[in-house]
Write a protein that holds these residues in place. Structure first.
Motif, PDB file in Angstrom:
ATOM      1  N   VAL A  89       0.975  -1.282   0.003  1.00 63.75           N
ATOM      2  CA  VAL A  89       0.082  -0.040  -0.054  1.00 63.75           C
ATOM      3  C   VAL A  89       0.878   1.230   0.024  1.00 63.75           C
ATOM      4  CG1 VAL A  89      -1.871   1.194   1.284  1.00 63.75           C
ATOM      5  CG2 VAL A  89      -1.903  -1.134   1.293  1.00 63.75           C
ATOM      6  N   PRO A  90       0.577   2.080  -0.788  1.00 63.93           N
ATOM      7  CA  PRO A  90       1.523   3.449  -1.101  1.00 63.93           C
ATOM      8  C   PRO A  90       1.128   4.239   0.200  1.00 63.93           C
ATOM      9  CG  PRO A  90       0.380   3.100  -3.141  1.00 63.93           C
ATOM     10  CD  PRO A  90      -0.295   2.010  -2.050  1.00 63.93           C
ATOM     11  N   PRO A  91       2.188   4.496   1.227  1.00 62.83           N
ATOM     12  CA  PRO A  91       2.047   5.175   2.224  1.00 62.83           C
ATOM     13  C   PRO A  91       1.442   7.058   2.098  1.00 62.83           C
ATOM     14  CG  PRO A  91       4.490   5.210   1.758  1.00 62.83           C
ATOM     15  CD  PRO A  91       3.511   4.377   0.817  1.00 62.83           C
ATOM     16  N   ASN A  92       0.764   7.114   3.247  1.00 62.43           N
ATOM     17  CA  ASN A  92       0.069   8.773   3.054  1.00 62.43           C
ATOM     18  C   ASN A  92       1.391   9.593   3.144  1.00 62.43           C
ATOM     19  OD1 ASN A  92      -2.931   8.656   2.773  1.00 62.43           O
ATOM     20  ND2 ASN A  92      -2.415   7.609   4.762  1.00 62.43           N
ATOM     21  N   ASP A  93       1.105  10.644   2.422  1.00 62.43           N
ATOM     22  CA  ASP A  93       1.978  11.786   2.521  1.00 62.43           C
ATOM     23  C   ASP A  93       2.029  12.530   4.020  1.00 62.43           C
ATOM     24  OD1 ASP A  93       3.324  11.404   0.304  1.00 62.43           O
ATOM     25  OD2 ASP A  93       2.004  12.925  -0.751  1.00 62.43           O
ATOM     26  N   SER A  94       2.720  13.238   4.639  1.00 59.53           N
ATOM     27  CA  SER A  94       2.267  13.970   5.897  1.00 59.53           C
ATOM     28  C   SER A  94       1.497  15.175   5.726  1.00 59.53           C
ATOM     29  CB  SER A  94       3.763  14.387   6.480  1.00 59.53           C
ATOM     30  OG  SER A  94       4.318  15.311   5.539  1.00 59.53           O
ATOM     31  N   ALA A  95       1.487  15.624   4.644  1.00 60.09           N
ATOM     32  CA  ALA A  95       0.709  16.772   4.182  1.00 60.09           C
ATOM     33  C   ALA A  95      -0.553  16.259   3.050  1.00 60.09           C
ATOM     34  CB  ALA A  95       1.548  17.914   3.568  1.00 60.09           C
ATOM     35  N   GLN A  96      -1.508  16.368   3.386  1.00 60.39           N
ATOM     36  CA  GLN A  96      -2.580  16.114   2.206  1.00 60.39           C
ATOM     37  C   GLN A  96      -3.147  17.393   1.512  1.00 60.39           C
ATOM     38  OE1 GLN A  96      -4.055  12.831   1.752  1.00 60.39           O
ATOM     39  NE2 GLN A  96      -2.026  12.606   2.781  1.00 60.39           N
ATOM     40  N   ASN A  97      -2.402  17.668   0.310  1.00 61.51           N
ATOM     41  CA  ASN A  97      -2.643  18.880  -0.334  1.00 61.51           C
ATOM     42  C   ASN A  97      -3.581  18.942  -1.459  1.00 61.51           C
ATOM     43  OD1 ASN A  97      -0.477  20.271   0.955  1.00 61.51           O
ATOM     44  ND2 ASN A  97       0.891  18.753  -0.067  1.00 61.51           N
ATOM     45  N   TRP A  98      -4.449  17.673  -1.811  1.00 59.24           N
ATOM     46  CA  TRP A  98      -5.432  17.635  -2.785  1.00 59.24           C
ATOM     47  C   TRP A  98      -6.925  18.001  -2.039  1.00 59.24           C
ATOM     48  CZ3 TRP A  98      -4.984  18.132  -7.830  1.00 59.24           C
ATOM     49  CH2 TRP A  98      -3.716  17.393  -8.425  1.00 59.24           C
ATOM     50  N   THR A  99      -7.542  18.796  -2.558  1.00 59.10           N
ATOM     51  CA  THR A  99      -8.857  19.183  -2.132  1.00 59.10           C
ATOM     52  C   THR A  99     -10.021  18.517  -2.960  1.00 59.10           C
ATOM     53  OG1 THR A  99      -8.125  21.199  -0.985  1.00 59.10           O
ATOM     54  CG2 THR A  99     -10.472  21.031  -1.423  1.00 59.10           C
TER      55      THR A  99
ATOM     56  N   THR B  49     -13.386  15.938  -9.152  1.00 50.99           N
ATOM     57  CA  THR B  49     -12.880  17.234  -9.455  1.00 50.99           C
ATOM     58  C   THR B  49     -12.047  17.472  -8.316  1.00 50.99           C
ATOM     59  OG1 THR B  49     -14.629  17.950 -11.007  1.00 50.99           O
ATOM     60  CG2 THR B  49     -13.165  19.597 -10.076  1.00 50.99           C
ATOM     61  N   LEU B  50     -10.486  17.746  -8.415  1.00 54.48           N
ATOM     62  CA  LEU B  50      -9.705  18.107  -7.420  1.00 54.48           C
ATOM     63  C   LEU B  50      -9.111  19.311  -7.922  1.00 54.48           C
ATOM     64  CD1 LEU B  50      -8.318  14.273  -7.285  1.00 54.48           C
ATOM     65  CD2 LEU B  50     -10.205  14.894  -6.298  1.00 54.48           C
ATOM     66  N   THR B  51      -8.657  19.948  -6.748  1.00 58.50           N
ATOM     67  CA  THR B  51      -7.615  21.091  -6.980  1.00 58.50           C
ATOM     68  C   THR B  51      -6.505  20.874  -5.909  1.00 58.50           C
ATOM     69  OG1 THR B  51      -8.787  22.274  -5.323  1.00 58.50           O
ATOM     70  CG2 THR B  51      -9.461  22.412  -7.549  1.00 58.50           C
ATOM     71  N   ARG B  52      -5.290  21.688  -6.207  1.00 56.45           N
ATOM     72  CA  ARG B  52      -4.157  21.653  -5.440  1.00 56.45           C
ATOM     73  C   ARG B  52      -3.336  23.016  -5.825  1.00 56.45           C
ATOM     74  NH1 ARG B  52       1.062  18.173  -6.381  1.00 56.45           N
ATOM     75  NH2 ARG B  52       1.487  20.157  -7.281  1.00 56.45           N
ATOM     76  N   ALA B  53      -2.407  23.524  -4.873  1.00 59.22           N
ATOM     77  CA  ALA B  53      -1.430  24.345  -5.246  1.00 59.22           C
ATOM     78  C   ALA B  53      -0.416  23.957  -6.530  1.00 59.22           C
ATOM     79  CB  ALA B  53      -0.842  24.834  -4.230  1.00 59.22           C
ATOM     80  N   LEU B  54      -0.155  24.895  -7.303  1.00 59.90           N
ATOM     81  CA  LEU B  54       0.748  24.236  -8.375  1.00 59.90           C
ATOM     82  C   LEU B  54       1.994  23.680  -7.697  1.00 59.90           C
ATOM     83  CD1 LEU B  54       0.303  27.015 -10.882  1.00 59.90           C
ATOM     84  CD2 LEU B  54      -0.596  24.773 -11.094  1.00 59.90           C
ATOM     85  N   THR B  55       2.654  24.471  -6.584  1.00 63.32           N
ATOM     86  CA  THR B  55       3.738  24.033  -5.971  1.00 63.32           C
ATOM     87  C   THR B  55       3.596  23.867  -4.695  1.00 63.32           C
ATOM     88  OG1 THR B  55       4.631  26.287  -5.591  1.00 63.32           O
ATOM     89  CG2 THR B  55       5.312  25.286  -7.828  1.00 63.32           C
ATOM     90  N   THR B  56       4.422  22.974  -4.133  1.00 68.87           N
ATOM     91  CA  THR B  56       3.994  22.717  -2.316  1.00 68.87           C
ATOM     92  C   THR B  56       5.217  22.568  -1.784  1.00 68.87           C
ATOM     93  OG1 THR B  56       3.797  20.248  -2.387  1.00 68.87           O
ATOM     94  CG2 THR B  56       1.877  21.505  -3.068  1.00 68.87           C
TER      95      THR B  56
ATOM     96  N   ASP C 166       5.772  19.876   0.060  1.00 72.53           N
ATOM     97  CA  ASP C 166       5.752  18.376   0.400  1.00 72.53           C
ATOM     98  C   ASP C 166       6.990  17.797  -0.680  1.00 72.53           C
ATOM     99  OD1 ASP C 166       5.509  15.596   0.563  1.00 72.53           O
ATOM    100  OD2 ASP C 166       3.553  15.842   1.033  1.00 72.53           O
ATOM    101  N   ALA C 167       7.831  17.161  -0.272  1.00 78.74           N
ATOM    102  CA  ALA C 167       8.989  16.652  -1.372  1.00 78.74           C
ATOM    103  C   ALA C 167       8.572  15.560  -1.841  1.00 78.74           C
ATOM    104  CB  ALA C 167       9.909  16.246  -0.273  1.00 78.74           C
ATOM    105  N   ASN C 168       7.372  14.892  -1.602  1.00 81.31           N
ATOM    106  CA  ASN C 168       6.643  13.613  -2.056  1.00 81.31           C
ATOM    107  C   ASN C 168       5.715  14.317  -3.446  1.00 81.31           C
ATOM    108  OD1 ASN C 168       7.716  11.435  -0.616  1.00 81.31           O
ATOM    109  ND2 ASN C 168       6.332  11.964   1.031  1.00 81.31           N
ATOM    110  N   ASP C 169       5.388  15.391  -3.435  1.00 77.02           N
ATOM    111  CA  ASP C 169       4.413  16.005  -4.350  1.00 77.02           C
ATOM    112  C   ASP C 169       5.018  16.096  -5.836  1.00 77.02           C
ATOM    113  OD1 ASP C 169       2.308  15.688  -2.624  1.00 77.02           O
ATOM    114  OD2 ASP C 169       2.367  17.831  -2.435  1.00 77.02           O
ATOM    115  N   PHE C 170       4.661  15.896  -6.857  1.00 77.24           N
ATOM    116  CA  PHE C 170       5.091  16.111  -8.043  1.00 77.24           C
ATOM    117  C   PHE C 170       4.719  17.930  -8.348  1.00 77.24           C
ATOM    118  CE2 PHE C 170       4.415  16.984 -12.783  1.00 77.24           C
ATOM    119  CZ  PHE C 170       5.791  16.459 -13.333  1.00 77.24           C
ATOM    120  N   GLN C 171       5.957  18.700  -8.303  1.00 78.23           N
ATOM    121  CA  GLN C 171       5.658  19.915  -8.578  1.00 78.23           C
ATOM    122  C   GLN C 171       5.325  20.518 -10.037  1.00 78.23           C
ATOM    123  OE1 GLN C 171       5.708  21.713  -5.616  1.00 78.23           O
ATOM    124  NE2 GLN C 171       6.036  19.810  -4.545  1.00 78.23           N
TER     125      GLN C 171
END
Length: 262
Positions: free
Chosen positions: A98-108, A122-129, A131-136
């Motif tokens: 199971v892929p582990p959860n990120d410490s920050a949940q950035n998608w709404t 339909t999801l939203t997120r900031a272009l850059t975060t 969180d090192a695990n997020d694709f910027q």
């Protein structure tokens, strides 16, 4: 809910999508219900909107910024399943299991609808975060994106192994500007507005759906036009008086419009 409400209030207040670019609908080749994804980057709000579809009877995930052969060893992934609360989780590939959860949940989650065997998110997120695990996705330098869709072979909402290569699909797409003849605020018109019993929607390019939200971001209804359309008359006798936000979507992008019901 608070994030969703703030997002919609911001959209209603500004509606300033002057600089947008989109991948259009990317279809991943895993059957029988394919996963599709459409990313729209907005420079003026510094937000990315992801419209994600997949099977309604099981969990599914989308690897972001990963290509065929990545081996589930690393990368950004967003997973939907009804067995967790919240249903949507921001995770990262870390090998088997199971892929582990990120410490920050950035998608709404803006909306979650089911039509037959297909779920549309339909999801939203900031272009850059941070969180090192997020694709910027900085607007100026993000010109293409590669994705992978994963899901289990059988109907289950318990996140686990996806079930082999037949249940993984890959796609890559370039971002195209929505500032010319694609669907954007300048190419979609609502009239009359304010409206009483009906309003008309007119666009330069085809749209496939119109989603109506309340002023607080609650989904009211979604209207679909399977063959595409450039003009429709929409009855709103059933709507209470007030302000609504409309999402007009097509294969070339989307526009947000404010409607006043008298």
């Amino acid at each position: 809910m608070q994030k969703t409400t703030l997002l919609f209030l911001t959209l209603l207040g500004s509606l300033g999508f002057a600089q947008q670019k989109s991948t259009g609908v990317m279809t991943l080749s895993n059957n029988p219900i394919p996963i599709t994804a459409n990313f729209t980057l907005d420079n003026s709000t510094s937000q990315v909107t992801l419209v994600l579809t997949g099977p309604s009877d099981r969990w599914f995930g989308l690897g972001i910024g990963v290509e065929a052969g990545f081996g589930m060893a690393d990368g950004d992934v967003v997973v939907f399943t009804t067995s967790t609360n919240p249903n949507l989780s921001d995770r990262n590939f870390a090998g088997l299991g199971v892929p582990p959860n990120d410490s920050a949940q950035n998608w709404t989650t803006v909306s979650n609808t089911v039509s037959g065997t297909v779920r549309t998110l339909t999801l939203t997120r900031a272009l850059t975060t941070t969180d090192a695990n997020d694709f910027q996705m900085p607007y100026a330098s993000t010109n293409s994106i590669s994705i992978a869709g994963v899901r289990p072979a059988g109907a289950t909402f318990t996140v686990g192994a996806h079930g082999g290569t037949n249940n993984v699909g890959y796609a890559t797409a370039a971002f195209q500007s929505l500032n010319t003849d694609d669907i954007n605020l300048n190419t979609v018109e609502l009239y009359p507005n304010p409206a009483q019993n009906f309003f008309n929607v007119s666009a330069r390019s085809e749209f496939n759906s119109i989603t109506i939200y309340s002023q607080t971001g609650k989904l009211v209804k979604t209207l679909r036009f399977e063959n595409g359309s450039i003009e429709e008359r929409i009855q709103i006798d059933d709507l209470a008086t007030g302000i609504y936000l409309l999402e007009v979507s097509g294969t070339s992008g989307k526009a947000w419009k404010k409607l006043i019901k008298e």
